[in-house]
Enzyme design. Structure first.
Site, mmCIF file in Angstrom:
data_model
loop_
_atom_site.group_PDB
_atom_site.id
_atom_site.type_symbol
_atom_site.label_atom_id
_atom_site.label_comp_id
_atom_site.label_asym_id
_atom_site.label_seq_id
_atom_site.Cartn_x
_atom_site.Cartn_y
_atom_site.Cartn_z
ATOM 1 N N SER A 78 0.837 -1.194 0.000
ATOM 2 C CA SER A 78 0.000 0.000 0.000
ATOM 3 C C SER A 78 0.874 1.247 0.000
ATOM 4 O O SER A 78 1.586 1.536 0.951
ATOM 5 C CB SER A 78 -0.922 0.010 1.223
ATOM 6 O OG SER A 78 -1.533 1.273 1.300
ATOM 7 N N HIS A 84 -1.058 -1.283 -4.239
ATOM 8 C CA HIS A 84 -2.369 -0.920 -3.702
ATOM 9 C C HIS A 84 -2.464 0.598 -3.508
ATOM 10 O O HIS A 84 -1.588 1.211 -2.908
ATOM 11 C CB HIS A 84 -2.555 -1.648 -2.365
ATOM 12 C CG HIS A 84 -3.902 -1.526 -1.757
ATOM 13 N ND1 HIS A 84 -4.975 -2.294 -2.154
ATOM 14 C CD2 HIS A 84 -4.361 -0.738 -0.751
ATOM 15 C CE1 HIS A 84 -6.027 -1.988 -1.403
ATOM 16 N NE2 HIS A 84 -5.684 -1.036 -0.549
ATOM 17 N N ASP A 144 -4.801 3.611 -2.099
ATOM 18 C CA ASP A 144 -5.928 3.940 -1.220
ATOM 19 C C ASP A 144 -6.445 5.337 -1.503
ATOM 20 O O ASP A 144 -5.777 6.323 -1.206
ATOM 21 C CB ASP A 144 -5.472 3.879 0.244
ATOM 22 C CG ASP A 144 -5.253 2.451 0.707
ATOM 23 O OD1 ASP A 144 -6.198 1.647 0.600
ATOM 24 O OD2 ASP A 144 -4.132 2.143 1.164
ATOM 25 N N MET A 194 -9.176 8.124 -0.598
ATOM 26 C CA MET A 194 -10.120 8.488 0.480
ATOM 27 C C MET A 194 -10.692 9.872 0.222
ATOM 28 O O MET A 194 -9.968 10.770 -0.201
ATOM 29 C CB MET A 194 -9.378 8.509 1.815
ATOM 30 C CG MET A 194 -8.644 7.219 2.127
ATOM 31 S SD MET A 194 -7.740 7.381 3.661
ATOM 32 C CE MET A 194 -6.895 5.794 3.699
ATOM 33 N N MET A 208 -12.275 4.442 -1.202
ATOM 34 C CA MET A 208 -13.016 4.700 0.039
ATOM 35 C C MET A 208 -13.739 6.014 -0.159
ATOM 36 O O MET A 208 -13.456 7.015 0.492
ATOM 37 C CB MET A 208 -12.033 4.752 1.218
ATOM 38 C CG MET A 208 -11.529 3.371 1.599
ATOM 39 S SD MET A 208 -10.014 3.430 2.564
ATOM 40 C CE MET A 208 -8.816 3.360 1.238
ATOM 41 N N MET A 260 -11.861 -6.074 4.850
ATOM 42 C CA MET A 260 -11.002 -5.164 5.610
ATOM 43 C C MET A 260 -10.692 -5.810 6.965
ATOM 44 O O MET A 260 -11.580 -6.307 7.651
ATOM 45 C CB MET A 260 -11.713 -3.819 5.841
ATOM 46 C CG MET A 260 -11.922 -2.978 4.596
ATOM 47 S SD MET A 260 -10.398 -2.578 3.706
ATOM 48 C CE MET A 260 -9.444 -1.686 4.941
ATOM 49 N N ASP A 291 -6.858 -6.577 3.868
ATOM 50 C CA ASP A 291 -6.195 -5.261 3.926
ATOM 51 C C ASP A 291 -6.250 -4.685 5.338
ATOM 52 O O ASP A 291 -7.334 -4.459 5.866
ATOM 53 C CB ASP A 291 -6.928 -4.335 2.933
ATOM 54 C CG ASP A 291 -6.344 -2.942 2.861
ATOM 55 O OD1 ASP A 291 -5.282 -2.688 3.461
ATOM 56 O OD2 ASP A 291 -6.967 -2.094 2.188
HETATM 57 C C1 DX5 Z 1 -6.706 1.541 5.250
HETATM 58 C C2 DX5 Z 1 -6.167 1.194 3.908
HETATM 59 C C3 DX5 Z 1 -5.048 0.221 3.903
HETATM 60 C C4 DX5 Z 1 -3.795 0.699 4.571
HETATM 61 C C5 DX5 Z 1 -2.972 -0.500 4.951
HETATM 62 O O1 DX5 Z 1 -7.786 2.381 5.062
HETATM 63 O O2 DX5 Z 1 -7.195 0.637 3.121
HETATM 64 O O3 DX5 Z 1 -4.765 -0.203 2.582
HETATM 65 O O4 DX5 Z 1 -3.047 1.554 3.747
HETATM 66 O O5 DX5 Z 1 -1.890 -0.073 5.693
HETATM 67 P P1 DX5 Z 1 -1.268 -0.909 6.907
HETATM 68 O O6 DX5 Z 1 -0.649 -2.123 6.314
HETATM 69 O O7 DX5 Z 1 -0.287 0.056 7.482
HETATM 70 O O8 DX5 Z 1 -2.399 -1.241 7.846
HETATM 71 ZN ZN ZN Z 2 -6.644 -0.260 1.175
#
Ligand code: DX5
Ligand code: ZN
Length: 216
Positions: free
Chosen positions: A8, A33, A35, A37, A68, A137, A175
């Site tokens: 990520s 990955h 993310d 938001m 997200m 998740m 994740d």
């Molecule tokens: C959380 C994200 C994850 C996050 C994972 O909202 O969807 O993808 O970046 O990071 P770690 O491995 O640090 O939990």
């Molecule tokens: Zn994620």
């Protein structure tokens, strides 16, 4: 069995994205990955299209985009044109998940659906036959660096039971909060894709950490 590590990028050094991409290009990670938001569905804002385009210019791996965001339909085409290979959206963010699935598919990307840890796995029953991937998740979406929720293992078993009942074929992705040890345990219960941010990018040698996660 498919075993993929998707680092990520949220946990990477944003001031040096080109070298982060170089490092990942020379690692055993098959996907990266991403993310996204919106500050509405989750109480955090990460990054958007310009960053995605910048990553795409330098990466040779597939982009696994985790949306997200509320009302994802509006932006799907744009994410695909920025280079998304897989688009995963939250069941909770759309009134008509089957329409969102169709939209993603028509744009030519792989389709993923995801739920937060407080959404019953059974909510995915009407959906699983229509997607390529289900992301469970293992933390609440919104932030990196949280603690892995061990209930996830029960949820994986429930999801696998649903897959069996429906004869559905999809990848399972997990994740949040995953370190090397948890990654191995997850692969052992037939999870296909592991997302890991902090444990990879905060390690001394991210490439070695990725390699270790994949080892038996
Ligand atoms: C959380 C994200 C994850 C996050 C994972 O909202 O969807 O993808 O970046 O990071 P770690 O491995 O640090 O939990
Ligand atoms: Zn994620």
């Amino acid at each position: 069995m498919t075993k993929i590590i998707a680092p990520s990028i949220l946990a990477a050094d944003f001031s040096n994205l080109q070298s982060v991409c170089g490092l990942l290009n020379h690692s055993q990670a098959e996907w990266v990955h991403i993310d996204v938001m919106d500050g509405v569905f989750v109480p955090n804002i990460s990054f958007g299209f310009p960053v995605l385009e910048a990553i795409k210019r330098h990466i040779t791996k597939e982009l696994d985009v985790h949306l997200m965001i509320q009302n994802p339909d509006k932006y799907i085409e744009r994410f695909v044109s920025c280079g998304a290979n897989t688009i995963t959206f939250h069941l909770e963010t759309t009134d008509n998940p089957l329409k969102t699935i169709e939209l993603i598919r028509n744009c030519g990307a792989r389709v993923g659906i995801t739920i937060n840890p407080n959404v019953p796995v059974a909510a995915l029953r009407p959906i699983v036959r229509h997607v390529d991937m289900v992301l469970l998740m293992s933390v609440f979406a919104g932030f990196g660096g949280q603690k892995f929720m061990t209930e996830t293992f029960d949820r994986i078993a429930q999801l696998q039971e649903i897959a069996l009942q429906q004869n559905a074929d999809f990848l399972i992705e997990i994740d949040g909060g995953i370190d090397t040890e948890i990654a191995k345990e997850l692969f052992n219960v037939n999870v296909n894709v592991i997302v890991a941010g902090s444990s990879i990018f905060n390690s001394q040698n991210p490439q070695k950490t990725i390699k270790n996660m994949l080892e038996e």
